[in-house]
Design an enzyme around this catalytic site. Structure first.
Site, PDB file in Angstrom:
ATOM      1  N   HIS A   1       0.835  -1.193   0.000  1.00  0.00           N
ATOM      2  CA  HIS A   1       0.000   0.000   0.000  1.00  0.00           C
ATOM      3  C   HIS A   1       0.874   1.249   0.000  1.00  0.00           C
ATOM      4  CE1 HIS A   1       0.614  -0.598   4.440  1.00  0.00           C
ATOM      5  NE2 HIS A   1       0.812   0.707   4.377  1.00  0.00           N
TER       6      HIS A   1
HETATM    7  P1  TYD Z   1      -2.181  -4.011   7.750  1.00  0.00           P
HETATM    8  O1  TYD Z   1      -2.380  -2.587   7.330  1.00  0.00           O
HETATM    9  O2  TYD Z   1      -2.806  -5.062   6.913  1.00  0.00           O
HETATM   10  O3  TYD Z   1      -0.623  -4.294   7.895  1.00  0.00           O
HETATM   11  P2  TYD Z   1       0.513  -4.306   6.723  1.00  0.00           P
HETATM   12  O4  TYD Z   1       0.134  -3.270   5.729  1.00  0.00           O
HETATM   13  O5  TYD Z   1       1.760  -4.017   7.477  1.00  0.00           O
HETATM   14  O6  TYD Z   1       0.554  -5.665   6.140  1.00  0.00           O
HETATM   15  O7  TYD Z   1      -2.676  -4.123   9.255  1.00  0.00           O
HETATM   16  C1  TYD Z   1      -2.965  -5.364   9.885  1.00  0.00           C
HETATM   17  C2  TYD Z   1      -4.140  -5.169  10.808  1.00  0.00           C
HETATM   18  O8  TYD Z   1      -3.825  -4.255  11.855  1.00  0.00           O
HETATM   19  C3  TYD Z   1      -5.358  -4.628  10.110  1.00  0.00           C
HETATM   20  O9  TYD Z   1      -6.480  -5.340  10.601  1.00  0.00           O
HETATM   21  C4  TYD Z   1      -5.446  -3.189  10.545  1.00  0.00           C
HETATM   22  C5  TYD Z   1      -4.775  -3.200  11.894  1.00  0.00           C
HETATM   23  N1  TYD Z   1      -4.070  -1.943  12.233  1.00  0.00           N
HETATM   24  C6  TYD Z   1      -4.571  -1.130  13.220  1.00  0.00           C
HETATM   25  O10 TYD Z   1      -5.649  -1.401  13.818  1.00  0.00           O
HETATM   26  N2  TYD Z   1      -3.883   0.002  13.571  1.00  0.00           N
HETATM   27  C7  TYD Z   1      -2.730   0.330  12.964  1.00  0.00           C
HETATM   28  O11 TYD Z   1      -2.126   1.365  13.322  1.00  0.00           O
HETATM   29  C8  TYD Z   1      -2.216  -0.510  11.912  1.00  0.00           C
HETATM   30  C9  TYD Z   1      -0.944  -0.162  11.176  1.00  0.00           C
HETATM   31  C10 TYD Z   1      -2.924  -1.652  11.580  1.00  0.00           C
END
Ligand code: TYD
Length: 151
Positions: free
Chosen positions: A51
């Site tokens: 992303h």
């Molecule tokens: P995600 O954005 O999918 O992680 P990455 O892009 O690193 O693979 O996030 C994983 C999960 O954590 C998703 O359910 C959203 C949650 N999350 C939060 O609740 N708060 C946050 O600050 C972040 C970064 C993720």
């Protein structure tokens, strides 16, 4: 480096008692820290991220172990190894990122300029590409490109 990314180096205090690295918002990193999260115990072969953010700025510090980060925009890309707890990778707006090759002991600490906001994410690469082609062409990144010291 890829536009809107850069290295930040921290001071490290060490003596016979160990190492200590202070990180101060708006001093050691170029934004006010509104959120902190960390990623660890990532299985072999996992790749995550995929992303970009419209506005969010982040500083990634691998405080233990190692991890690789792909940062890219439609014009350039770079694969970066994070394995030094005294350095942060700054990632500003409109940079696509993927995180991979986490060592089993890796702990990736992320400092963020904003609270969690799903609306700030761009997860569809073709949408990202369209927006980023325009963003970087127009040079809207220029302000951010120079906000980071020590790279
Ligand atoms: P995600 O954005 O999918 O992680 P990455 O892009 O690193 O693979 O996030 C994983 C999960 O954590 C998703 O359910 C959203 C949650 N999350 C939060 O609740 N708060 C946050 O600050 C972040 C970064 C993720």
């Amino acid at each position: 480096m890829v536009k809107n990314t850069g290295w930040i180096s921290f001071k490290c205090f060490y003596d016979k008692y160990g190492h200590l690295v202070p990180v101060e918002g708006e001093q050691d990193i170029p934004f006010q820290i509104k959120r902190v999260y960390y990623i660890y115990s990532v299985d072999d072969g996992v790749r995550r991220g995929f992303h970009s953010h419209n506005k969010l700025e982040q500083a990634l510090i691998c405080i233990h172990g190692s991890v690789k980060i792909l940062v890219k925009n439609p014009y350039e890309s770079e694969n970066i190894l994070l394995d030094d707890p005294t350095k942060a990778l700054y990632i500003g707006p409109m940079v696509w990122r993927e995180m991979y090759d986490f060592s089993s002991d890796a702990v990736l600490l992320v400092l963020a300029s904003g609270h969690y906001d799903v609306g700030d994410y761009v997860r569809d690469y073709s949408k990202y590409e369209k927006a980023a082609l325009n963003y970087f062409k127009r040079g809207e990144n220029e302000g951010n490109e120079h906000t980071v010291c020590n790279f």
